[in-house]
Design an enzyme around this catalytic site. Sequence first.
Site, PDB file in Angstrom:
ATOM      1  N   LYS A  71       7.614   3.032   7.312  1.00 57.40           N
ATOM      2  CA  LYS A  71       8.380   2.088   7.504  1.00 57.40           C
ATOM      3  C   LYS A  71       9.824   2.580   7.625  1.00 57.40           C
ATOM      4  O   LYS A  71      10.332   2.027   8.575  1.00 57.40           O
ATOM      5  CB  LYS A  71       8.775   1.268   5.952  1.00 57.40           C
ATOM      6  CG  LYS A  71       9.982   0.126   5.853  1.00 57.40           C
ATOM      7  CD  LYS A  71       9.785   0.098   4.278  1.00 57.40           C
ATOM      8  CE  LYS A  71      10.590   1.206   3.765  1.00 57.40           C
ATOM      9  NZ  LYS A  71      11.198   0.667   2.525  1.00 57.40           N
ATOM     10  N   THR A  72      10.397   3.555   7.297  1.00 57.14           N
ATOM     11  CA  THR A  72      11.547   4.170   7.404  1.00 57.14           C
ATOM     12  C   THR A  72      11.445   4.687   9.067  1.00 57.14           C
ATOM     13  O   THR A  72      12.570   4.647   9.775  1.00 57.14           O
ATOM     14  CB  THR A  72      11.721   5.300   6.729  1.00 57.14           C
ATOM     15  OG1 THR A  72      11.789   5.159   5.254  1.00 57.14           O
ATOM     16  CG2 THR A  72      13.394   5.996   6.870  1.00 57.14           C
ATOM     17  N   GLN A 125       5.847  -4.778  -3.143  1.00 61.98           N
ATOM     18  CA  GLN A 125       6.644  -3.722  -3.881  1.00 61.98           C
ATOM     19  C   GLN A 125       8.058  -4.409  -4.236  1.00 61.98           C
ATOM     20  O   GLN A 125       8.932  -3.637  -4.335  1.00 61.98           O
ATOM     21  CB  GLN A 125       6.905  -2.430  -2.874  1.00 61.98           C
ATOM     22  CG  GLN A 125       5.712  -1.741  -2.569  1.00 61.98           C
ATOM     23  CD  GLN A 125       5.993  -0.613  -1.578  1.00 61.98           C
ATOM     24  OE1 GLN A 125       6.929   0.287  -2.123  1.00 61.98           O
ATOM     25  NE2 GLN A 125       5.539  -0.560  -0.461  1.00 61.98           N
ATOM     26  N   ARG A 130       3.709   6.516  -4.716  1.00 63.78           N
ATOM     27  CA  ARG A 130       4.667   7.706  -4.611  1.00 63.78           C
ATOM     28  C   ARG A 130       3.906   9.062  -4.344  1.00 63.78           C
ATOM     29  O   ARG A 130       4.423   9.952  -4.021  1.00 63.78           O
ATOM     30  CB  ARG A 130       5.732   8.023  -5.648  1.00 63.78           C
ATOM     31  CG  ARG A 130       6.667   6.727  -5.950  1.00 63.78           C
ATOM     32  CD  ARG A 130       7.369   6.162  -4.747  1.00 63.78           C
ATOM     33  NE  ARG A 130       6.459   5.015  -4.515  1.00 63.78           N
ATOM     34  CZ  ARG A 130       6.665   4.418  -3.095  1.00 63.78           C
ATOM     35  NH1 ARG A 130       7.273   5.208  -2.280  1.00 63.78           N
ATOM     36  NH2 ARG A 130       6.047   3.485  -2.982  1.00 63.78           N
ATOM     37  N   ASP A 172      16.340  -3.557   5.366  1.00 64.99           N
ATOM     38  CA  ASP A 172      15.394  -2.636   4.553  1.00 64.99           C
ATOM     39  C   ASP A 172      15.198  -3.280   3.082  1.00 64.99           C
ATOM     40  O   ASP A 172      16.002  -4.125   2.731  1.00 64.99           O
ATOM     41  CB  ASP A 172      15.786  -1.271   4.396  1.00 64.99           C
ATOM     42  CG  ASP A 172      14.780  -0.182   3.987  1.00 64.99           C
ATOM     43  OD1 ASP A 172      13.629  -0.565   4.088  1.00 64.99           O
ATOM     44  OD2 ASP A 172      15.036   1.077   3.555  1.00 64.99           O
ATOM     45  N   GLU A 173      13.907  -3.125   2.848  1.00 65.07           N
ATOM     46  CA  GLU A 173      13.562  -3.590   1.441  1.00 65.07           C
ATOM     47  C   GLU A 173      13.977  -5.168   1.373  1.00 65.07           C
ATOM     48  O   GLU A 173      14.432  -5.461   0.426  1.00 65.07           O
ATOM     49  CB  GLU A 173      14.158  -2.795   0.314  1.00 65.07           C
ATOM     50  CG  GLU A 173      14.107  -1.199   0.418  1.00 65.07           C
ATOM     51  CD  GLU A 173      12.829  -0.838  -0.183  1.00 65.07           C
ATOM     52  OE1 GLU A 173      11.820  -1.335  -0.197  1.00 65.07           O
ATOM     53  OE2 GLU A 173      12.663   0.592  -0.230  1.00 65.07           O
TER      54      GLU A 173
END
Length: 755
Positions: free
Chosen positions: A33-34, A259, A620, A225-226
Amino acid sequence: MSKYLQSLNEVQRQAVINSQGPVMVIAGPGSGKTRVLTYRIAYLLEQGIPPHEILALTFTNKSAREMKERIAKVVGNVANRVWAGTFHSLFARVLRIEAEKIGFPSDFTIYDTTDSKSLLTTIIKGMNLDGKVYNVGGVRARISSAKSNIIPPKLYAENEELRTEDRHSKRPYLYKIYAEYVRRCKKAGAMDFDDLLYQLFILFYKNPDNVLEKYRSRFKYLLVDEFQDTNYLQYAIIKKLVNFEGSPRNICVVGDDAQSIYGFRGATIENILNFETDYKKFGLQTFKLEQNYRSTYHIVQAANEIITFNKNQIKKDIWSDKGKGHKIKIIKTMTDTDEGKRIVDQIREQKNRYHLQNSDIAILYRTNAQSRIFEEALNRQRIKYKVYGGMSFYERKEVKDLIAYLRMSVNPNDEEALKRVINFPKRGIGNTTQQKIIELAINTDRPLWECITEVNVGPRAKNALTEFKQMIQVFIQKQKELDAAQVTDLILRQSGMLKLLKGDLSIEGMSRMENIEALLNGIKDFVDTDVVLEEENVEEIENKSLAQYLQNIALLTDFDQDDGDDNNYITLMSTHSAKGLEFPSIFLVGLEENLFPSYMALQSDDVEEERRLFYVAITRAEQFLTLSFANSRYKFGDIRYNNPSRFLEEISELHLEKSYTSKSEKVNTVSRSGVSGNFKKAVPKTYTTNIDPSSFAPSPPASIQAGHKVLHLRFGEGKVLRVDGANDNRLATIFFQEAGEKRIALRFAKLQILK
DNA sequence: CCTAGGATGTTTTTT
DNA sequence: ACATCCTAGG
């Protein structure tokens, strides 16, 4: 094609190069994603878009910094001129420029949660309301949620639904507190965290001097983002900037509904759904990133399995080609202290066996209070660690006290700062005097600062007040002449704080002094570090004044502190803080009912968000995932017993190391007595079956139908009551004789049909 | 006005 | 267990 584009998979690349018009990227954990976000920005820059026309909004300073660094690697220094930062910090930046248009000074103070609560306490007391019914935490949350939904005090007062809710919770005057709170903030020239968003919306909404057009033409490309963690207010601001007649609607949002873990502060997944409907007619393109580049098979599969227990979600098929990897280990212990020891033993073993560094390892927990046990265990073994979250540096009393002096010197109307320092160090201005000042301020509707020498008190107090006022006035003057470090040094001495701190030779006192020195060093650092002027931002005059310093620190967290050169430590943090991070080895601890899922979530019957949090936590891990729970745990001073978390049962045994079941059966059958408190005794919750695994032959998932009698390795014999959902998402509701009713995702289930 | 000692509430998560 | 709030006495 540029080299960096070649390193992307096809979906990622499409998400990068479709740079015009609305784009939504649904990105599973570890799916790059980043990379997509940063390459998209790099791509825009390469296409000749000026950096200051790009606005990239993130949730933490850390991810913003990381993004900038990664863009810089592709396109160089121009990256620094992209407006990339958190919602709060970037909006604060805009507000500093425009504040006067909506009646705030440009040097407005930012109230943190402590300040907000303190102000609310004052208000609640001043209205003679019962502080137990009107508990500050709850009142603040209510006000925060009103602002996050763009309900100003006036609308709140007129809203029957909200008023009825308040009457139900026995807080009928909440609307009055809200109005007074807003009034007092404005009078103090202060904004709280929510205001940084809310006031910006108001600015755009009222649109004085066509200020909205200015920012619309300035920010031509938006990236968020997010996105699953944005609230109604944040989306409203985004829409103000992007969604208007004739707009190219160059907006790219990236998120993952699975998430979403900030529902408690107003985040709503509906934003994702609304985004689809809002931009469909403008050619919305959606991309799904489903390949996980982070974790090995068992971890990814376990995550996939548990998330299917949630009803609402966008369908995704996360997969990984990183190999099977290690199975998930579950550690069970008797007490919380044992949990600490066992985890640290396990860490040592992993470090030895797999040559892991401390920095490869993180311990994650649901609540910050759990960190202490692991800190103690790590200390005993002399393993270095760092705790994130909890009481942050800037929240420490001594730090807040000194900063309060600094804040007052820049904005003397700052009511909360004044209350902190008016009698610290002690100078004979006691409670009665302070009450009188507050009363006068309310009656005459003026800031506290103006009232302190006019209030009618005895000669002693009068004298003390005059001296205090003169002292602050000197600070105000000096602050204009000296740089931040010099003036802080002066304030530290002249306020008497330094003398007080130096005189305290206790352990705690020494550590307070250390913190003050650290703060002072930080300020010196700020003064000595050259900042490159950004030519597009001429409104911002870079300087080294105290006012400038205060603007920068208000939104910093512990994450943003420089660790120096030694960064080989184990990371301890809450599951929330871990979002967006990854580690080769994750220890997720405290997996017990009432802890994870939390007691609060169970009360309000909102387990789905907890499950998403669990999902975030386990994803994670790159290679090693260890889960742990304890039979008993201290809470509020006495022992409590909790059952193992339901989430443990939702992972199929295929992905677990064997040791767990055999061990836990043994321990679990031990009965206990003498349970204290009002907590019910923990009922052991493992299911012993006498099925021989070698003769167990699971039937194909597709063949399982309602009415079947089935066998499950852990739950034993059961009857399928019904099956709902289609294809991959079929969920069976099965009644097991021993384990009771369970809902099992058939895609992963290992069930043998008996008849 | 200040201090000490007792009572009380607190734990979900964060910008 | 711990921090904060409250109260009585100096």
